[in-house]
Design a protein around this motif. Structure first.
Motif, PDB file in Angstrom:
ATOM      1  N   GLN A  78     111.397  16.445  95.881  1.00  0.00           N
ATOM      2  CA  GLN A  78     110.055  15.889  95.677  1.00  0.00           C
ATOM      3  C   GLN A  78     109.542  15.218  96.940  1.00  0.00           C
ATOM      4  N   LEU A  79     110.416  14.503  97.627  1.00  0.00           N
ATOM      5  CA  LEU A  79     110.026  13.834  98.866  1.00  0.00           C
ATOM      6  C   LEU A  79     109.626  14.857  99.929  1.00  0.00           C
ATOM      7  N   ILE A  80     110.411  15.916 100.073  1.00  0.00           N
ATOM      8  CA  ILE A  80     110.077  16.968 101.032  1.00  0.00           C
ATOM      9  C   ILE A  80     108.742  17.600 100.674  1.00  0.00           C
ATOM     10  N   ASP A  81     108.524  17.842  99.399  1.00  0.00           N
ATOM     11  CA  ASP A  81     107.272  18.439  98.937  1.00  0.00           C
ATOM     12  C   ASP A  81     106.079  17.522  99.239  1.00  0.00           C
ATOM     13  N   ASP A  82     106.241  16.230  99.002  1.00  0.00           N
ATOM     14  CA  ASP A  82     105.161  15.270  99.285  1.00  0.00           C
ATOM     15  C   ASP A  82     104.851  15.192 100.776  1.00  0.00           C
ATOM     16  N   ILE A  83     105.884  15.192 101.591  1.00  0.00           N
ATOM     17  CA  ILE A  83     105.689  15.129 103.041  1.00  0.00           C
ATOM     18  C   ILE A  83     105.033  16.411 103.542  1.00  0.00           C
ATOM     19  N   ALA A  84     105.466  17.552 103.015  1.00  0.00           N
ATOM     20  CA  ALA A  84     104.856  18.824 103.407  1.00  0.00           C
ATOM     21  C   ALA A  84     103.382  18.844 103.024  1.00  0.00           C
ATOM     22  N   SER A  85     103.060  18.324 101.855  1.00  0.00           N
ATOM     23  CA  SER A  85     101.671  18.263 101.410  1.00  0.00           C
ATOM     24  C   SER A  85     100.836  17.402 102.357  1.00  0.00           C
ATOM     25  N   SER A  86     101.377  16.257 102.722  1.00  0.00           N
ATOM     26  CA  SER A  86     100.683  15.368 103.656  1.00  0.00           C
ATOM     27  C   SER A  86     100.521  16.034 105.021  1.00  0.00           C
ATOM     28  N   TYR A  87     101.548  16.724 105.463  1.00  0.00           N
ATOM     29  CA  TYR A  87     101.501  17.404 106.760  1.00  0.00           C
ATOM     30  C   TYR A  87     100.422  18.494 106.763  1.00  0.00           C
ATOM     31  N   ILE A  88     100.366  19.292 105.707  1.00  0.00           N
ATOM     32  CA  ILE A  88      99.364  20.374 105.610  1.00  0.00           C
ATOM     33  C   ILE A  88      97.963  19.767 105.596  1.00  0.00           C
ATOM     34  N   ASN A  89      97.765  18.691 104.843  1.00  0.00           N
ATOM     35  CA  ASN A  89      96.457  18.018 104.823  1.00  0.00           C
ATOM     36  C   ASN A  89      96.053  17.571 106.218  1.00  0.00           C
ATOM     37  N   GLY A  90      96.966  16.932 106.921  1.00  0.00           N
ATOM     38  CA  GLY A  90      96.668  16.428 108.260  1.00  0.00           C
ATOM     39  C   GLY A  90      96.450  17.531 109.266  1.00  0.00           C
ATOM     40  N   ALA A  91      97.211  18.608 109.141  1.00  0.00           N
ATOM     41  CA  ALA A  91      97.082  19.712 110.088  1.00  0.00           C
ATOM     42  C   ALA A  91      95.777  20.469 109.877  1.00  0.00           C
ATOM     43  N   THR A  92      95.284  20.468 108.652  1.00  0.00           N
ATOM     44  CA  THR A  92      94.037  21.177 108.371  1.00  0.00           C
ATOM     45  C   THR A  92      92.851  20.364 108.879  1.00  0.00           C
ATOM     46  N   ASP A  93      92.725  19.134 108.430  1.00  0.00           N
ATOM     47  CA  ASP A  93      91.684  18.226 108.931  1.00  0.00           C
ATOM     48  C   ASP A  93      91.974  16.824 108.423  1.00  0.00           C
ATOM     49  N   LEU A 101     124.015  13.246  91.425  1.00  0.00           N
ATOM     50  CA  LEU A 101     123.736  14.248  92.448  1.00  0.00           C
ATOM     51  C   LEU A 101     122.469  15.029  92.101  1.00  0.00           C
ATOM     52  N   ASP A 102     122.334  15.428  90.853  1.00  0.00           N
ATOM     53  CA  ASP A 102     121.129  16.139  90.417  1.00  0.00           C
ATOM     54  C   ASP A 102     119.885  15.298  90.639  1.00  0.00           C
ATOM     55  N   PHE A 103     119.981  14.005  90.339  1.00  0.00           N
ATOM     56  CA  PHE A 103     118.851  13.100  90.536  1.00  0.00           C
ATOM     57  C   PHE A 103     118.461  13.028  92.009  1.00  0.00           C
ATOM     58  N   PHE A 104     119.451  12.864  92.903  1.00  0.00           N
ATOM     59  CA  PHE A 104     119.149  12.741  94.322  1.00  0.00           C
ATOM     60  C   PHE A 104     118.624  14.045  94.914  1.00  0.00           C
ATOM     61  N   VAL A 105     119.115  15.167  94.443  1.00  0.00           N
ATOM     62  CA  VAL A 105     118.588  16.449  94.910  1.00  0.00           C
ATOM     63  C   VAL A 105     117.138  16.597  94.470  1.00  0.00           C
ATOM     64  N   SER A 106     116.847  16.227  93.236  1.00  0.00           N
ATOM     65  CA  SER A 106     115.476  16.288  92.737  1.00  0.00           C
ATOM     66  C   SER A 106     114.562  15.346  93.518  1.00  0.00           C
ATOM     67  N   LEU A 107     115.047  14.135  93.786  1.00  0.00           N
ATOM     68  CA  LEU A 107     114.272  13.163  94.554  1.00  0.00           C
ATOM     69  C   LEU A 107     114.009  13.673  95.968  1.00  0.00           C
ATOM     70  N   ARG A 108     115.027  14.244  96.589  1.00  0.00           N
ATOM     71  CA  ARG A 108     114.872  14.778  97.946  1.00  0.00           C
ATOM     72  C   ARG A 108     113.869  15.929  97.961  1.00  0.00           C
ATOM     73  N   TRP A 154     111.708  23.476 105.717  1.00  0.00           N
ATOM     74  CA  TRP A 154     112.343  22.202 106.081  1.00  0.00           C
ATOM     75  C   TRP A 154     113.662  22.017 105.354  1.00  0.00           C
ATOM     76  N   TYR A 155     113.686  22.368 104.065  1.00  0.00           N
ATOM     77  CA  TYR A 155     114.904  22.181 103.281  1.00  0.00           C
ATOM     78  C   TYR A 155     116.028  23.072 103.806  1.00  0.00           C
ATOM     79  N   LEU A 156     115.710  24.298 104.135  1.00  0.00           N
ATOM     80  CA  LEU A 156     116.737  25.238 104.594  1.00  0.00           C
ATOM     81  C   LEU A 156     117.179  24.977 106.024  1.00  0.00           C
ATOM     82  N   ASN A 157     116.271  24.526 106.876  1.00  0.00           N
ATOM     83  CA  ASN A 157     116.587  24.373 108.291  1.00  0.00           C
ATOM     84  C   ASN A 157     116.826  22.934 108.731  1.00  0.00           C
TER      85      ASN A 157
END
Length: 105
Positions: free
Chosen positions: A34-49, A25-32, A74-77
Protein backbone atom coordinates in the motif's frame (compact mmCIF):
# COMPACT_ATOMS: atom_id res chain seq x y z
CA UNK A 1 2.34 -40.27 29.29
CA UNK A 2 3.58 -36.88 30.53
CA UNK A 3 6.24 -36.82 27.84
CA UNK A 4 3.61 -37.18 25.13
CA UNK A 5 1.44 -34.39 26.60
CA UNK A 6 4.42 -32.01 26.76
CA UNK A 7 5.32 -32.90 23.21
CA UNK A 8 1.80 -32.07 21.99
CA UNK A 9 1.86 -28.80 23.91
CA UNK A 10 5.21 -27.85 22.36
CA UNK A 11 3.93 -28.60 18.87
CA UNK A 12 0.74 -26.60 19.48
CA UNK A 13 2.77 -23.71 20.83
CA UNK A 14 5.08 -23.77 17.81
CA UNK A 15 2.14 -23.87 15.42
CA UNK A 16 0.50 -20.94 17.22
CA UNK A 17 3.74 -18.93 17.12
CA UNK A 18 4.14 -19.69 13.41
CA UNK A 19 0.58 -18.55 12.69
CA UNK A 20 1.15 -15.29 14.60
CA UNK A 21 4.41 -14.66 12.73
CA UNK A 22 2.71 -15.43 9.41
CA UNK A 23 -0.16 -13.03 10.10
CA UNK A 24 2.33 -10.30 11.08
CA UNK A 25 4.31 -10.93 7.90
CA UNK A 26 1.13 -10.74 5.81
CA UNK A 27 0.24 -7.45 7.49
CA UNK A 28 3.66 -5.91 6.80
CA UNK A 29 3.67 -7.08 3.19
CA UNK A 30 0.22 -5.55 2.71
CA UNK A 31 1.34 -2.32 4.39
CA UNK A 32 4.47 -2.15 2.23
CA UNK A 33 2.46 -2.76 -0.93
CA UNK A 34 0.00 0.00 0.00
CA UNK A 35 2.83 2.38 0.82
CA UNK A 36 4.55 1.69 -2.51
CA UNK A 37 1.24 2.21 -4.30
CA UNK A 38 0.63 5.54 -2.51
CA UNK A 39 4.13 6.78 -3.28
CA UNK A 40 3.81 5.73 -6.93
CA UNK A 41 0.51 7.59 -7.14
CA UNK A 42 2.09 10.72 -5.69
CA UNK A 43 5.06 10.39 -8.05
CA UNK A 44 2.82 10.05 -11.14
CA UNK A 45 0.79 13.10 -10.04
CA UNK A 46 3.93 15.18 -9.60
CA UNK A 47 5.53 13.99 -12.81
CA UNK A 48 2.42 14.86 -14.80
CA UNK A 49 1.86 18.35 -13.36
CA UNK A 50 2.55 19.46 -9.82
CA UNK A 51 0.08 22.34 -10.12
CA UNK A 52 -2.80 20.16 -11.33
CA UNK A 53 -6.00 20.32 -9.33
CA UNK A 54 -6.51 17.49 -6.86
CA UNK A 55 -8.15 14.53 -8.50
CA UNK A 56 -7.71 15.83 -12.03
CA UNK A 57 -4.80 13.58 -13.01
CA UNK A 58 -6.35 10.57 -11.25
CA UNK A 59 -9.31 10.88 -13.60
CA UNK A 60 -7.32 9.86 -16.67
CA UNK A 61 -7.60 6.22 -17.66
CA UNK A 62 -3.79 5.93 -17.91
CA UNK A 63 -3.32 6.91 -14.26
CA UNK A 64 -4.19 3.59 -12.59
CA UNK A 65 -2.19 1.63 -15.10
CA UNK A 66 0.90 3.82 -14.74
CA UNK A 67 0.71 3.67 -10.93
CA UNK A 68 0.37 -0.10 -11.06
CA UNK A 69 3.32 -0.50 -13.45
CA UNK A 70 5.54 1.85 -11.45
CA UNK A 71 4.67 0.22 -8.11
CA UNK A 72 5.38 -3.19 -9.62
CA UNK A 73 8.71 -1.96 -10.99
CA UNK A 74 9.75 -0.51 -7.62
CA UNK A 75 8.65 -3.62 -5.74
CA UNK A 76 10.55 -5.98 -8.04
CA UNK A 77 13.69 -3.88 -8.44
CA UNK A 78 13.86 -1.93 -5.16
CA UNK A 79 15.46 1.06 -6.90
CA UNK A 80 15.00 4.78 -6.62
CA UNK A 81 12.76 6.45 -9.15
CA UNK A 82 14.70 8.24 -11.82
CA UNK A 83 13.88 8.72 -15.46
CA UNK A 84 16.81 6.47 -16.40
CA UNK A 85 15.45 3.57 -14.35
CA UNK A 86 11.74 4.09 -14.89
CA UNK A 87 10.04 1.73 -17.36
CA UNK A 88 9.51 3.36 -20.75
CA UNK A 89 5.83 2.40 -20.58
CA UNK A 90 5.37 4.52 -17.45
CA UNK A 91 7.21 7.44 -19.06
CA UNK A 92 4.96 7.17 -22.09
CA UNK A 93 1.79 7.10 -19.98
CA UNK A 94 2.95 10.16 -18.03
CA UNK A 95 3.58 12.01 -21.29
CA UNK A 96 0.10 11.09 -22.57
CA UNK A 97 -1.55 12.30 -19.37
CA UNK A 98 0.54 15.48 -19.42
CA UNK A 99 -0.50 16.16 -23.01
CA UNK A 100 -4.17 15.49 -22.26
CA UNK A 101 -4.04 17.73 -19.19
CA UNK A 102 -2.33 20.63 -20.97
CA UNK A 103 -4.71 20.25 -23.91
CA UNK A 104 -7.71 20.93 -21.67
CA UNK A 105 -6.16 23.46 -19.23
Amino acid sequence: MKLKENSNTDVSSKIENFEIKQSMLDFFVSLRTQLIDDIASSYINGATDRKALDGKIEGYKQFDWSVSLLAQHWYLNRQEATSERMPITVQSLIQKMRGAYYNTH
